[in-house]
Motif scaffolding. Structure first.
Motif, short mmCIF file in Angstrom:
data_model
loop_
_atom_site.label_atom_id
_atom_site.label_comp_id
_atom_site.label_asym_id
_atom_site.label_seq_id
_atom_site.Cartn_x
_atom_site.Cartn_y
_atom_site.Cartn_z
N ILE A 32 -15.75 35.70 -41.35
CA ILE A 32 -17.17 35.38 -41.38
C ILE A 32 -17.85 35.86 -40.11
O ILE A 32 -18.93 36.47 -40.14
CB ILE A 32 -17.39 33.86 -41.55
N ARG A 33 -17.19 35.62 -38.99
CA ARG A 33 -17.74 36.08 -37.70
C ARG A 33 -17.86 37.60 -37.69
O ARG A 33 -18.84 38.15 -37.19
CB ARG A 33 -16.82 35.61 -36.57
N GLN A 34 -16.87 38.26 -38.22
CA GLN A 34 -16.89 39.72 -38.30
C GLN A 34 -18.05 40.19 -39.18
O GLN A 34 -18.75 41.14 -38.84
CB GLN A 34 -15.57 40.23 -38.86
N PHE A 35 -18.24 39.54 -40.31
CA PHE A 35 -19.33 39.91 -41.21
C PHE A 35 -20.69 39.79 -40.52
O PHE A 35 -21.56 40.64 -40.69
CB PHE A 35 -19.31 39.02 -42.46
N ILE A 36 -20.89 38.71 -39.77
CA ILE A 36 -22.16 38.48 -39.10
C ILE A 36 -22.49 39.61 -38.12
O ILE A 36 -23.65 39.98 -37.92
CB ILE A 36 -22.16 37.11 -38.39
N ASP A 37 -21.47 40.20 -37.54
CA ASP A 37 -21.67 41.29 -36.58
C ASP A 37 -21.82 42.66 -37.24
O ASP A 37 -22.24 43.62 -36.59
CB ASP A 37 -20.50 41.35 -35.59
N GLU A 38 -21.49 42.79 -38.52
CA GLU A 38 -21.44 44.10 -39.16
C GLU A 38 -22.76 44.87 -39.15
O GLU A 38 -22.76 46.07 -38.84
CB GLU A 38 -20.93 43.97 -40.59
N PRO A 39 -23.90 44.28 -39.53
CA PRO A 39 -25.13 45.07 -39.58
C PRO A 39 -25.47 45.76 -38.27
O PRO A 39 -25.89 46.92 -38.26
CB PRO A 39 -26.20 44.04 -39.97
N ALA A 40 -25.26 45.06 -37.15
CA ALA A 40 -25.56 45.65 -35.85
C ALA A 40 -24.59 46.76 -35.47
O ALA A 40 -24.88 47.57 -34.59
CB ALA A 40 -25.55 44.57 -34.77
N HIS A 41 -23.44 46.81 -36.15
CA HIS A 41 -22.43 47.84 -35.88
C HIS A 41 -22.37 48.88 -36.99
O HIS A 41 -21.38 49.62 -37.09
CB HIS A 41 -21.06 47.18 -35.69
N THR A 42 -23.43 48.93 -37.81
CA THR A 42 -23.54 49.95 -38.85
C THR A 42 -24.65 50.90 -38.41
O THR A 42 -25.84 50.61 -38.59
CB THR A 42 -23.90 49.32 -40.21
N PRO A 43 -24.31 52.04 -37.78
CA PRO A 43 -25.31 52.90 -37.13
C PRO A 43 -26.48 53.30 -38.02
O PRO A 43 -27.65 53.23 -37.59
CB PRO A 43 -24.49 54.13 -36.70
N PHE A 100 -27.72 51.84 -40.70
CA PHE A 100 -28.57 50.70 -41.02
C PHE A 100 -29.30 50.21 -39.77
O PHE A 100 -30.52 49.96 -39.80
CB PHE A 100 -27.72 49.57 -41.60
N PHE A 101 -28.58 50.09 -38.67
CA PHE A 101 -29.19 49.59 -37.45
C PHE A 101 -30.30 50.53 -36.96
O PHE A 101 -31.35 50.08 -36.50
CB PHE A 101 -28.12 49.44 -36.35
N GLY A 102 -30.07 51.82 -37.09
CA GLY A 102 -31.10 52.79 -36.69
C GLY A 102 -32.34 52.66 -37.56
O GLY A 102 -33.47 52.74 -37.06
N HIS A 103 -32.15 52.44 -38.86
CA HIS A 103 -33.27 52.28 -39.77
C HIS A 103 -34.07 51.03 -39.43
O HIS A 103 -35.31 51.06 -39.38
CB HIS A 103 -32.75 52.20 -41.21
N VAL A 104 -33.38 49.92 -39.18
CA VAL A 104 -34.05 48.66 -38.84
C VAL A 104 -34.83 48.81 -37.53
O VAL A 104 -35.94 48.29 -37.39
CB VAL A 104 -33.03 47.51 -38.75
N SER A 105 -34.26 49.53 -36.58
CA SER A 105 -34.95 49.75 -35.31
C SER A 105 -36.25 50.51 -35.50
O SER A 105 -37.26 50.24 -34.84
CB SER A 105 -34.03 50.51 -34.35
N GLU A 106 -36.25 51.48 -36.41
CA GLU A 106 -37.48 52.21 -36.71
C GLU A 106 -38.50 51.30 -37.39
O GLU A 106 -39.70 51.38 -37.11
CB GLU A 106 -37.16 53.41 -37.61
N CYS A 107 -38.03 50.43 -38.27
CA CYS A 107 -38.93 49.49 -38.94
C CYS A 107 -39.57 48.54 -37.93
O CYS A 107 -40.74 48.14 -38.06
CB CYS A 107 -38.18 48.68 -39.99
N GLU A 108 -38.80 48.16 -36.92
CA GLU A 108 -39.30 47.26 -35.89
C GLU A 108 -40.52 47.85 -35.19
O GLU A 108 -41.47 47.14 -34.85
CB GLU A 108 -38.20 46.97 -34.87
#
Length: 247
Positions: A49-60, A62-70
């Protein structure tokens, strides 16, 4: 725990505004209280579960897309879900651990939660997300469509239903072959939340999970859990989570 350090300025402002709540949140992090509850109701290991919670931030990608949306959010005055909030990551982790074939979601707005759940389905390599959205432009940037945050490469597992949940939800849950997970994030009045819970619960499979965002706004979540005699129910970071009893 990379997510904790994202959007640090906003998190610091919240700590200053509500130090008591912040102290409790820190304690839950140190003791892994949220992860332990999620592990119990999904049957997954706490460490996973802990690993899952960290996954989005470690998915380049997806994380790059979210950063652009921000960047888009920063140019508007609209309110939306915290792009890096643990309440969103909790929903992601539930989808990863439960491995649902079918999810129904009410309330999309910009699509922050939708995007995270679709990423989880993508990583699970299975499942469909049905989202119901009324299409209120007050919560969208100028010219934006509901769910604009969802990247194109995650839309293959997404079915967006535009309209009022009161009309669409009862028919949709009857037509689906199964329902493993329901998440409410539409109108947060007591009456509407209870309506959605009552419509969905008979079709939610035993062991399935019901999620209610902003569950602290009123007593609908707790009243429903008590009425159904649900033993496994908690509110985590404002998100109500309960598991339907196994038969």
């Amino acid at each position: 725990m990379k997510w904790i350090f994202l959007d640090a300025k906003q998190r610091l402002q919240r700590i200053v505004a509500n130090p008591g709540y912040a102290a409790k949140a820190v304690l839950r992090e140190v003791t892994w209280a949220d992860e332990r509850f999620l592990a119990y109701i999904t049957g997954e290991r706490v460490s996973r579960i802990r690993q899952f919670i960290d996954e989005p931030a470690h998915t380049p990608e997806f994380f790059g897309h979210v950063s652009e949306c921000e960047k888009t959010f920063r140019t508007t005055s609209i309110e939306s879900a915290d792009l890096y909030a643990k309440k969103v990551l909790i929903q992601y982790a539930i989808v990863r651990a439960l491995r649902p074939a079918t999810i129904v979601e009410t309330g999309v707005a910009n699509g922050v939660s939708s995007a995270h759940m679709l990423l989880a389905l993508h990583n699970n390599r299975q499942g469909i997300l049905h989202s119901i959205e009324i299409g209120d432009s007050r919560y969208l940037p100028a010219g934006g469509e509901p769910g604009w945050v969802v990247p194109d490469w995650l839309r293959g597992r997404w079915r967006l239903h535009l309209g009022d949940a009161r009309q669409i939800l009862p028919q949709l849950v009857r037509e689906l072959p199964s329902l493993d997970l329901f998440t409410h994030d539409s109108l947060h009045t007591y009456e509407h939340m209870k309506f959605e819970f009552e419509q969905v619960f008979p079709f939610l499979r035993p062991g399935g999970i019901l999620i209610a965002d902003d569950a602290l706004w009123n007593e609908a979540f707790w009243d429903f859990a008590r009425a159904k005699m649900v033993r496994n129910a908690q509110i985590l970071h404002g998100v109500g989570v309960l598991r339907k009893e196994m038969q």
